[in-house]
Design a protein around this motif. Structure first.
Motif, short mmCIF file in Angstrom:
data_model
loop_
_atom_site.label_atom_id
_atom_site.label_comp_id
_atom_site.label_asym_id
_atom_site.label_seq_id
_atom_site.Cartn_x
_atom_site.Cartn_y
_atom_site.Cartn_z
N PHE A 65 -10.50 -9.77 1.40
CA PHE A 65 -9.99 -9.11 0.20
C PHE A 65 -9.91 -7.62 0.45
O PHE A 65 -10.86 -7.00 0.91
CB PHE A 65 -10.90 -9.38 -1.01
CG PHE A 65 -10.33 -8.85 -2.30
CD1 PHE A 65 -9.19 -9.40 -2.84
CD2 PHE A 65 -10.92 -7.79 -2.94
CE1 PHE A 65 -8.65 -8.91 -4.02
CE2 PHE A 65 -10.40 -7.29 -4.13
CZ PHE A 65 -9.25 -7.86 -4.66
N ALA A 66 -8.77 -7.04 0.13
CA ALA A 66 -8.59 -5.59 0.20
C ALA A 66 -8.72 -5.05 -1.22
O ALA A 66 -7.98 -5.44 -2.11
CB ALA A 66 -7.22 -5.25 0.78
N GLU A 67 -9.68 -4.19 -1.41
CA GLU A 67 -9.99 -3.66 -2.73
C GLU A 67 -9.53 -2.20 -2.81
O GLU A 67 -9.84 -1.40 -1.92
CB GLU A 67 -11.52 -3.74 -2.88
CG GLU A 67 -12.06 -3.54 -4.22
CD GLU A 67 -13.55 -3.92 -4.23
OE1 GLU A 67 -13.96 -4.51 -5.24
OE2 GLU A 67 -14.28 -3.64 -3.27
N VAL A 68 -8.77 -1.88 -3.84
CA VAL A 68 -8.30 -0.50 -4.04
C VAL A 68 -9.11 0.11 -5.18
O VAL A 68 -9.13 -0.43 -6.28
CB VAL A 68 -6.79 -0.48 -4.40
CG1 VAL A 68 -6.31 0.97 -4.55
CG2 VAL A 68 -5.97 -1.21 -3.35
N ARG A 137 -2.16 -10.46 3.99
CA ARG A 137 -2.87 -10.62 2.73
C ARG A 137 -3.38 -9.29 2.21
O ARG A 137 -3.30 -9.00 1.02
CB ARG A 137 -4.04 -11.59 2.90
CG ARG A 137 -3.61 -13.00 2.70
CD ARG A 137 -4.74 -13.98 3.00
NE ARG A 137 -4.24 -15.33 2.89
CZ ARG A 137 -3.33 -15.86 3.70
NH1 ARG A 137 -2.82 -15.16 4.68
NH2 ARG A 137 -2.94 -17.11 3.53
N ALA A 138 -3.96 -8.49 3.10
CA ALA A 138 -4.48 -7.18 2.68
C ALA A 138 -3.37 -6.35 2.04
O ALA A 138 -3.55 -5.77 0.97
CB ALA A 138 -5.09 -6.44 3.88
N LYS A 139 -2.21 -6.34 2.67
CA LYS A 139 -1.09 -5.56 2.13
C LYS A 139 -0.63 -6.12 0.78
O LYS A 139 -0.38 -5.36 -0.16
CB LYS A 139 0.08 -5.57 3.11
CG LYS A 139 -0.17 -4.74 4.35
CD LYS A 139 1.03 -4.86 5.26
CE LYS A 139 1.05 -3.76 6.27
NZ LYS A 139 2.37 -3.54 6.84
N ARG A 140 -0.55 -7.44 0.67
CA ARG A 140 -0.14 -8.04 -0.60
C ARG A 140 -1.15 -7.72 -1.69
O ARG A 140 -0.80 -7.38 -2.81
CB ARG A 140 0.05 -9.56 -0.48
CG ARG A 140 0.50 -10.19 -1.81
CD ARG A 140 0.62 -11.69 -1.77
NE ARG A 140 -0.41 -12.40 -1.08
CZ ARG A 140 -1.66 -12.58 -1.52
NH1 ARG A 140 -2.05 -12.06 -2.67
NH2 ARG A 140 -2.53 -13.27 -0.82
N GLN A 141 -2.44 -7.83 -1.38
CA GLN A 141 -3.48 -7.55 -2.36
C GLN A 141 -3.43 -6.09 -2.81
O GLN A 141 -3.61 -5.80 -3.99
CB GLN A 141 -4.85 -7.90 -1.77
CG GLN A 141 -5.02 -9.40 -1.55
CD GLN A 141 -6.16 -9.74 -0.61
OE1 GLN A 141 -6.74 -8.88 0.04
NE2 GLN A 141 -6.48 -11.03 -0.52
#
Length: 151
Positions: A65-68, A137-141
């Motif tokens: 999961f990529a969290e911003v 996935r990271a980019k989409r998230q």
């Protein structure tokens, strides 16, 4: 987008260069060393891995999961089993390379970054596709979180 179109962020460039400067026969060993550097999941994810997204391209059970955050800075979280050190190494590269970047820097990472590591002769294309799946996935998230923040 390839390397020629965009300059890599420092951490990703350093990781790429470390692999390319390592003799090809020793690159798998370097990947195994990097696998030991995968940061542990924060508690909020460690006890609830289902909050992370399964990376279907990986044969092993990998979740990411990529969290911003509110400032637009990304933290990449991943879990990969220790018995899958190659996959764990790729997750660690992305955790080290994406964490601390701005959302835009993550979105600008070239899709072919996994191929830029010079590992095509030491790991299978299937494994490289797993790393590409994590990056996708990271980019989409990141894009989803940016869109949700604008609503």
């Amino acid at each position: 987008m390839s390397t020629n179109d965009v300059e890599l962020p420092e951490a990703l460039a350093e990781l790429r260069d470390a692999f390319l400067e390592t003799p090809e026969r020793d690159r798998l060993q370097l990947l195994l060393e990097v696998s030991r550097e995968l940061p542990p999941l924060p508690e909020r994810y460690a006890d609830a891995p289902e909050r992370l997204e399964r990376v279907q391209e990986c044969q092993s059970p990998v979740y990411a999961f990529a969290e911003v955050d509110d400032a637009g800075v990304v933290t990449f979280h991943a879990s990969a089993p220790e018995e899958a050190p190659t996959t764990r190494g790729f997750a660690s590269i992305l955790a080290q390379g994406l964490t601390g970047l701005t959302a835009q820097q993550v979105l600008d990472v070239p899709e072919d970054y996994p191929l830029q590591l010079g590992l095509t002769k030491v790991v299978s294309l299937l494994r490289l596709n797993g790393m590409a799946g994590m990056l996708t996935r990271a980019k989409r998230q990141v894009r989803e979180q940016l869109a949700a923040a604008q609503v």
